[in-house]
Motif scaffolding. Sequence first.
Motif, PDB file in Angstrom:
ATOM      1  N   HIS A 134       0.986  -0.801  -0.076  1.00 49.24           N
ATOM      2  CA  HIS A 134       0.337  -0.383   0.329  1.00 49.24           C
ATOM      3  C   HIS A 134       0.655   1.307   0.223  1.00 49.24           C
ATOM      4  CE1 HIS A 134      -4.093  -1.632   1.428  1.00 49.24           C
ATOM      5  NE2 HIS A 134      -4.011  -1.553   0.350  1.00 49.24           N
ATOM      6  N   SER A 135       0.457   1.944  -0.965  1.00 44.45           N
ATOM      7  CA  SER A 135       1.495   3.207  -0.788  1.00 44.45           C
ATOM      8  C   SER A 135       1.921   3.947   0.647  1.00 44.45           C
ATOM      9  CB  SER A 135       0.557   4.494  -1.648  1.00 44.45           C
ATOM     10  OG  SER A 135      -0.367   4.816  -0.967  1.00 44.45           O
ATOM     11  N   VAL A 155      14.864  -4.237  -2.335  1.00 49.11           N
ATOM     12  CA  VAL A 155      13.665  -4.200  -1.506  1.00 49.11           C
ATOM     13  C   VAL A 155      13.281  -5.594  -1.474  1.00 49.11           C
ATOM     14  CG1 VAL A 155      11.195  -3.305  -2.714  1.00 49.11           C
ATOM     15  CG2 VAL A 155      13.296  -1.790  -2.885  1.00 49.11           C
ATOM     16  N   LEU A 156      12.980  -5.686  -0.397  1.00 51.01           N
ATOM     17  CA  LEU A 156      12.085  -8.035  -0.767  1.00 51.01           C
ATOM     18  C   LEU A 156      10.490  -6.827  -0.576  1.00 51.01           C
ATOM     19  CD1 LEU A 156      15.192  -8.345  -0.664  1.00 51.01           C
ATOM     20  CD2 LEU A 156      14.292 -10.318   1.374  1.00 51.01           C
ATOM     21  N   LEU A 157       9.407  -8.051  -0.486  1.00 51.79           N
ATOM     22  CA  LEU A 157       8.289  -8.315  -0.187  1.00 51.79           C
ATOM     23  C   LEU A 157       8.024  -9.558  -0.542  1.00 51.79           C
ATOM     24  CD1 LEU A 157       6.475  -5.977  -2.522  1.00 51.79           C
ATOM     25  CD2 LEU A 157       8.310  -6.928  -3.526  1.00 51.79           C
ATOM     26  N   ALA A 158       6.938  -9.815  -0.141  1.00 48.07           N
ATOM     27  CA  ALA A 158       6.142 -11.565   0.019  1.00 48.07           C
ATOM     28  C   ALA A 158       6.030 -11.960  -2.135  1.00 48.07           C
ATOM     29  CB  ALA A 158       5.536 -11.261   0.689  1.00 48.07           C
ATOM     30  N   GLN A 159       6.242 -12.600  -2.512  1.00 50.41           N
ATOM     31  CA  GLN A 159       5.976 -13.079  -3.531  1.00 50.41           C
ATOM     32  C   GLN A 159       4.335 -12.442  -3.952  1.00 50.41           C
ATOM     33  OE1 GLN A 159       7.854 -14.571  -6.327  1.00 50.41           O
ATOM     34  NE2 GLN A 159       6.481 -13.917  -7.336  1.00 50.41           N
ATOM     35  N   PRO A 160       3.243 -13.275  -3.346  1.00 49.98           N
ATOM     36  CA  PRO A 160       1.781 -13.013  -3.408  1.00 49.98           C
ATOM     37  C   PRO A 160       1.695 -11.504  -3.758  1.00 49.98           C
ATOM     38  CG  PRO A 160       2.073 -14.498  -1.617  1.00 49.98           C
ATOM     39  CD  PRO A 160       3.551 -14.175  -1.801  1.00 49.98           C
ATOM     40  N   TRP A 165      -0.278  -6.875  -7.138  1.00 50.83           N
ATOM     41  CA  TRP A 165      -0.768  -6.001  -7.365  1.00 50.83           C
ATOM     42  C   TRP A 165       0.254  -5.950  -9.163  1.00 50.83           C
ATOM     43  CZ3 TRP A 165      -3.052  -2.468  -5.925  1.00 50.83           C
ATOM     44  CH2 TRP A 165      -3.250  -2.469  -3.499  1.00 50.83           C
ATOM     45  N   LEU A 166       1.529  -6.687  -9.796  1.00 54.25           N
ATOM     46  CA  LEU A 166       1.427  -6.431 -11.220  1.00 54.25           C
ATOM     47  C   LEU A 166       0.482  -7.084 -11.799  1.00 54.25           C
ATOM     48  CD1 LEU A 166       5.533  -7.113 -10.820  1.00 54.25           C
ATOM     49  CD2 LEU A 166       4.184  -5.439 -10.724  1.00 54.25           C
ATOM     50  N   THR A 167      -0.493  -8.102 -11.763  1.00 61.83           N
ATOM     51  CA  THR A 167      -1.792  -8.450 -12.265  1.00 61.83           C
ATOM     52  C   THR A 167      -2.753  -7.063 -12.329  1.00 61.83           C
ATOM     53  OG1 THR A 167      -0.781 -10.842 -11.231  1.00 61.83           O
ATOM     54  CG2 THR A 167      -2.864 -10.078 -12.206  1.00 61.83           C
ATOM     55  N   LEU A 168      -2.981  -6.622 -11.065  1.00 63.30           N
ATOM     56  CA  LEU A 168      -3.671  -4.941 -11.186  1.00 63.30           C
ATOM     57  C   LEU A 168      -3.636  -4.679 -11.952  1.00 63.30           C
ATOM     58  CD1 LEU A 168      -6.562  -5.085  -9.571  1.00 63.30           C
ATOM     59  CD2 LEU A 168      -5.294  -3.420  -7.732  1.00 63.30           C
ATOM     60  N   ALA A 169      -2.205  -4.425 -11.779  1.00 58.44           N
ATOM     61  CA  ALA A 169      -1.020  -3.247 -12.514  1.00 58.44           C
ATOM     62  C   ALA A 169      -1.805  -3.446 -14.534  1.00 58.44           C
ATOM     63  CB  ALA A 169       0.352  -2.295 -12.402  1.00 58.44           C
ATOM     64  N   GLU A 170      -2.109  -4.988 -14.429  1.00 57.20           N
ATOM     65  CA  GLU A 170      -2.267  -4.824 -15.845  1.00 57.20           C
ATOM     66  C   GLU A 170      -3.389  -4.753 -16.322  1.00 57.20           C
ATOM     67  OE1 GLU A 170      -0.478  -8.430 -18.026  1.00 57.20           O
ATOM     68  OE2 GLU A 170       1.439  -7.711 -17.147  1.00 57.20           O
ATOM     69  N   LYS A 171      -4.304  -5.003 -15.414  1.00 58.54           N
ATOM     70  CA  LYS A 171      -5.497  -5.583 -15.586  1.00 58.54           C
ATOM     71  C   LYS A 171      -6.178  -3.868 -15.729  1.00 58.54           C
ATOM     72  CE  LYS A 171      -6.929  -9.028 -13.231  1.00 58.54           C
ATOM     73  NZ  LYS A 171      -7.969  -9.624 -12.344  1.00 58.54           N
ATOM     74  N   ASP A 172      -6.012  -3.012 -14.658  1.00 57.12           N
ATOM     75  CA  ASP A 172      -6.463  -1.301 -14.329  1.00 57.12           C
ATOM     76  C   ASP A 172      -5.109  -0.674 -14.829  1.00 57.12           C
ATOM     77  OD1 ASP A 172      -7.968   0.246 -13.391  1.00 57.12           O
ATOM     78  OD2 ASP A 172      -8.273  -0.405 -11.475  1.00 57.12           O
ATOM     79  N   PRO A 173      -4.537   0.061 -15.837  1.00 56.24           N
ATOM     80  CA  PRO A 173      -3.399  -0.002 -15.033  1.00 56.24           C
ATOM     81  C   PRO A 173      -4.276   1.956 -14.707  1.00 56.24           C
ATOM     82  CG  PRO A 173      -3.986  -0.066 -17.640  1.00 56.24           C
ATOM     83  CD  PRO A 173      -5.244  -0.795 -16.503  1.00 56.24           C
ATOM     84  N   ALA A 174      -5.432   2.244 -14.520  1.00 55.14           N
ATOM     85  CA  ALA A 174      -5.590   3.669 -13.549  1.00 55.14           C
ATOM     86  C   ALA A 174      -5.971   3.266 -12.272  1.00 55.14           C
ATOM     87  CB  ALA A 174      -6.796   3.541 -13.872  1.00 55.14           C
ATOM     88  N   LYS A 182       4.430  -0.734  -9.716  1.00 57.47           N
ATOM     89  CA  LYS A 182       5.275   0.016 -11.382  1.00 57.47           C
ATOM     90  C   LYS A 182       6.122   0.661 -11.051  1.00 57.47           C
ATOM     91  CE  LYS A 182       3.598  -1.220 -14.981  1.00 57.47           C
ATOM     92  NZ  LYS A 182       3.197  -1.162 -16.703  1.00 57.47           N
ATOM     93  N   ALA A 183       5.848   1.587 -10.803  1.00 58.57           N
ATOM     94  CA  ALA A 183       6.990   2.573 -10.650  1.00 58.57           C
ATOM     95  C   ALA A 183       8.287   2.515  -9.603  1.00 58.57           C
ATOM     96  CB  ALA A 183       6.205   3.970  -9.897  1.00 58.57           C
ATOM     97  N   VAL A 184       7.736   1.802  -8.912  1.00 55.38           N
ATOM     98  CA  VAL A 184       9.053   1.012  -7.856  1.00 55.38           C
ATOM     99  C   VAL A 184       9.762  -0.071  -8.784  1.00 55.38           C
ATOM    100  CG1 VAL A 184       9.849  -0.584  -5.594  1.00 55.38           C
ATOM    101  CG2 VAL A 184       7.920   1.575  -5.757  1.00 55.38           C
ATOM    102  N   VAL A 185       9.004  -0.500  -8.952  1.00 54.87           N
ATOM    103  CA  VAL A 185       9.843  -2.248 -10.076  1.00 54.87           C
ATOM    104  C   VAL A 185      10.696  -1.301 -11.039  1.00 54.87           C
ATOM    105  CG1 VAL A 185       9.660  -4.142 -11.534  1.00 54.87           C
ATOM    106  CG2 VAL A 185       8.044  -4.044  -8.820  1.00 54.87           C
ATOM    107  N   ALA A 186       9.831   0.015 -11.450  1.00 50.50           N
ATOM    108  CA  ALA A 186      10.952   0.509 -12.625  1.00 50.50           C
ATOM    109  C   ALA A 186      12.051   0.967 -12.219  1.00 50.50           C
ATOM    110  CB  ALA A 186       9.898   1.170 -13.467  1.00 50.50           C
TER     111      ALA A 186
END
Length: 302
Positions: A134-135, A155-160, A165-174, A182-186
């Motif tokens: 969460h933000s 940066v470490l976080l749980a796989q699920p 969040w990456l699945t949601l980013a694909e489904k709902d880019p808004a 996605k910005a953190v991963v970038a």
Amino acid sequence: MFSFRTLLSHGAAAFLTCAVMPSVAAAQDGQTPPYREIWNAGGVTVIAIQDVYRQMPASIFKGAATEQERAPYFTGGKTEGGINVFVLRMGGKIALVDAGGGPQFQPPGKLPLALAALGIAPQDIDLVLITHAHSDHIGGLLTQEGKRAFPKARVLLAQPELDAWLTLAEKDPANAGAAMVKAVVAAYGADVQTFAFGAAVLPGVIALDAAGHTPGHTAFEVTAGGKSLLLVGDLIHAMPLQFALPDECAAYDMDMPKAIAARKRIFALAEHSQTPMSGVHFPFTHIVGTVKKDGKGWKFAP
Ligand SMILES: [Zn+2]
């Protein structure tokens, strides 16, 4: 039982060994947020920083309790809270647990001021352990310009959590939350890494399954010198409401039955093992304490 150290922003440290919670360190410059050492064992030190001060409104809680049953846990419809970040110092390494709200949060997170007061530069952070994405927990990983706030950190976080969040980013880019992940991963690229529940993410630091609030919500158990501390992420959004009535959920809990089960499971573990706990939304006046079963819920003792 503990030796609490109240750290003041100009390096003065007052030791207090007491049953009474010391008052929150007043920031001498009026800007640096409260911070203090909450745990120290076997060469590992944990410092809590209040990145953002905020009050939680009663209106965000849902559950079986009636409005009248909830009312005594709030004053004027609100309870004290905040967004906390934890600094772990061990063996010359510095890790954070969560990164706070960051510069985009309203109000902006003050973590950088507290780190500076502690003599910790952004490039000194080796690792950031994320309870969930969460933000108010990952915003501080990025600068105002969307660059890495911690140039050398993994940066470490749980796989699920990452997957969801990456699945949601694909489904709902808004979706703003997914866009931030996605910005953190970038920004961090291959330095964003995942763990499985039960894994040791650092020597003596175990990632515990606390899923429910989010799909990969994690609590961290820090053990050193034969002692342990639980950092419980968002199991608690309002104190003392959710200790006394653990079936109450904040609207942010994505899977409420799972969030309730995680809360009860980890509180029971904490009581059984007499392990103190702290959490990301604990008010700074009650930043660390122990739990004891009390009727249908638990009683938190700072
Ligand atoms: Zn949160």
